[in-house]
Design an enzyme around this catalytic site. Structure first.
Site: not given
Length: 455
Positions: A310-311, A314, A339
């Protein structure tokens, strides 16, 4: 075994039920065979009956005519009409005769008796030849003419006309016997057909159902049990072997895909969490929520493998912003929020359904139930369920974990916040699902140092 072959088998398994079954084809074949046999048999029987009737009738008429010719030859030679008439009266009593005529040497009638019915379609018989049964079937009477001989010289002739009504009775009796025989043959044929088709179609039906199940569930682990030593048994064994190969190939692909996903998730997470444990906890919390919501097991598994990404966006965020201990400026906040879209752009073009699900999560897990989230300001059920679940899991673990800018929260404080934000930040159903299985959540954090309620 190639992946293309795997896909071909799965696509075949996804087909619907066949429009025509082998059992139906076998039954139609038996009915057609019996029908053809019935038609041919009945035709041959009718032909034989007509031929026997014709010969019998001709023989009776011929014998009758010959007896008369022998007994009345002198009367015919002498043109004695009275004597000839007396003789033919005896002949006319023979069953089946409807007309008798005696002609003299010059062809003129000497005597006659009967209806005199003569039709254009009458069958004219020759004393020494067989007529065609086809001609008999198209006529109503039969005519036979025999010469009258006296002293070796033909002195006249006798003509007899017989009716053919008896043929109709024999014809219908033949049809009845043929029909009864056909019914018996049909019953026996269908019995054997059912037994034959079951020995063939039951194993094939099991194979078809297995392929349909594989196409529906993607479960390649259940073999087909076919107790047969013929070609269907060989086919079942080869099918099971092919399913085992597919299962091994799929397991290898899933293992590789899982490893790639995990490493990609860690690549982004290690920039924000030096242990990389956040993504693993998000995965476990997502499983708790999705399972309580009653979502399909296959989707739950995919969600747990995709949510750690999900990240991943970043990796595009500068460290100065990502690790800033204090509050972010509006510009820094805008960059940080980027992001979500960055992660989506990284993942969206993959041909993998799992990575596409991860792309969906990446761009939707910061949306809010009330529409105040980012990047697309989606609201309610317009947010994909994968994003709604991951949003709860991500925030929950973020609050329960220590970050550069905060200390971990207590379980009670996190639970109170979730209840407060249900219907605002979070999908109420997802919050209720997690709260219903809260003890499972706490077990994920076993061994963590106790956190004060006021933390």
């Amino acid at each position: 075994m190639s992946w293309g072959r795997v896909q071909a088998v799965v696509e075949t398994a996804q087909d619907g039920r066949p429009s025509r079954t082998i059992g139906g084809k076998l039954n139609r074949l038996v009915l057609l065979s019996v029908g053809v046999a019935l038609i041919v048999g009945t035709a041959l029987s009718c032909w034989g009956e007509a031929q026997r009737f014709l010969r019998s009738k001709r023989d009776v008429m011929l014998a009758t005519a010959q007896v008369f010719a022998s007994a009345s030859s002198r009367a015919v030679a002498g043109s004695d009409r009275v004597a000839v008439l007396q003789a033919i009266r005896a002949v006319a009593r023979v069953p089946g005769l409807i007309y008798v005529e005696v002609r003299g040497r010059d062809g003129h009638p000497l005597a006659q008796i009967g209806s005199g019915e003569r039709l254009n379609a009458d069958l004219v018989l020759a004393a020494a030849e067989d007529a065609s049964p086809l001609a008999l079937l198209g006529s109503r009477t039969m005519t036979l003419t025999v010469p009258v001989i006296d002293g070796g010289v033909a002195v006249g002739e006798i003509e007899l006309v017989g009716e053919t009504r008896g043929l109709a009775g024999q014809f219908w009796r033949t049809m009845l016997y043929a029909g009864l025989s056909a019914a018996a043959a049909l019953a026996i044929g269908l019995l054997f057909s059912v037994r034959l088709q079951r020995s063939i179609t039951v194993p094939l039906g099991q194979l078809t159902e297995a392929m349909r199940r594989v196409g529906r569930t993607r479960d390649y682990s259940v073999p087909v049990e076919v107790a047969s030593d013929d070609e269907t048994g060989v086919l079942a064994a080869r099918f099971n072997g092919m399913m085992a190969e597919i299962r091994e190939a799929v397991d290898r692909l899933l293992a590789r895909e899982k490893e790639i996903v995990e490493r990609l998730s860690l690549a982004g997470e290690l920039r924000d969490d030096q242990t990389g444990q956040h993504v693993l906890r998000v995965s476990e919390i997502s499983r708790i929520i999705a399972t309580e919501l009653g979502l399909p097991a296959a989707f739950v598994d995919d969600l747990c493998r995709a949510s750690p990404m999900h990240d991943v966006g970043k990796i595009a965020i500068p460290d100065s912003i990502l690790h800033k201990p204090g509050p972010l400026t509006p510009e820094e906040r805008r960059i940080m929020e980027g992001h979500a879209r960055c992660g989506y752009e990284i993942l969206k073009s993959s041909s993998s359904e799992l990575v596409q699900l991860a792309a969906e999560i990446a761009i939707s897990h910061h949306e809010r139930w009330d529409g105040a989230g980012y990047p697309n300001r989606l609201a309610g059920e317009a947010i994909p369920v994968s994003g709604r679940i991951t949003a709860v899991a991500d925030v929950c673990d973020a609050l329960l974990s220590e970050r550069p800018y905060k200390k971990p929260w207590s379980f009670e404080r996190v639970r109170d916040l979730l209840r407060q934000e249900a219907g605002a930040h979070f999908d109420p159903a997802c919050v209720e699902a997690l709260l219903a299985r809260w003890p499972e959540l706490e077990r994920i954090y076993e061994g963590r140092a106790p956190v004060a309620q006021a933390a």
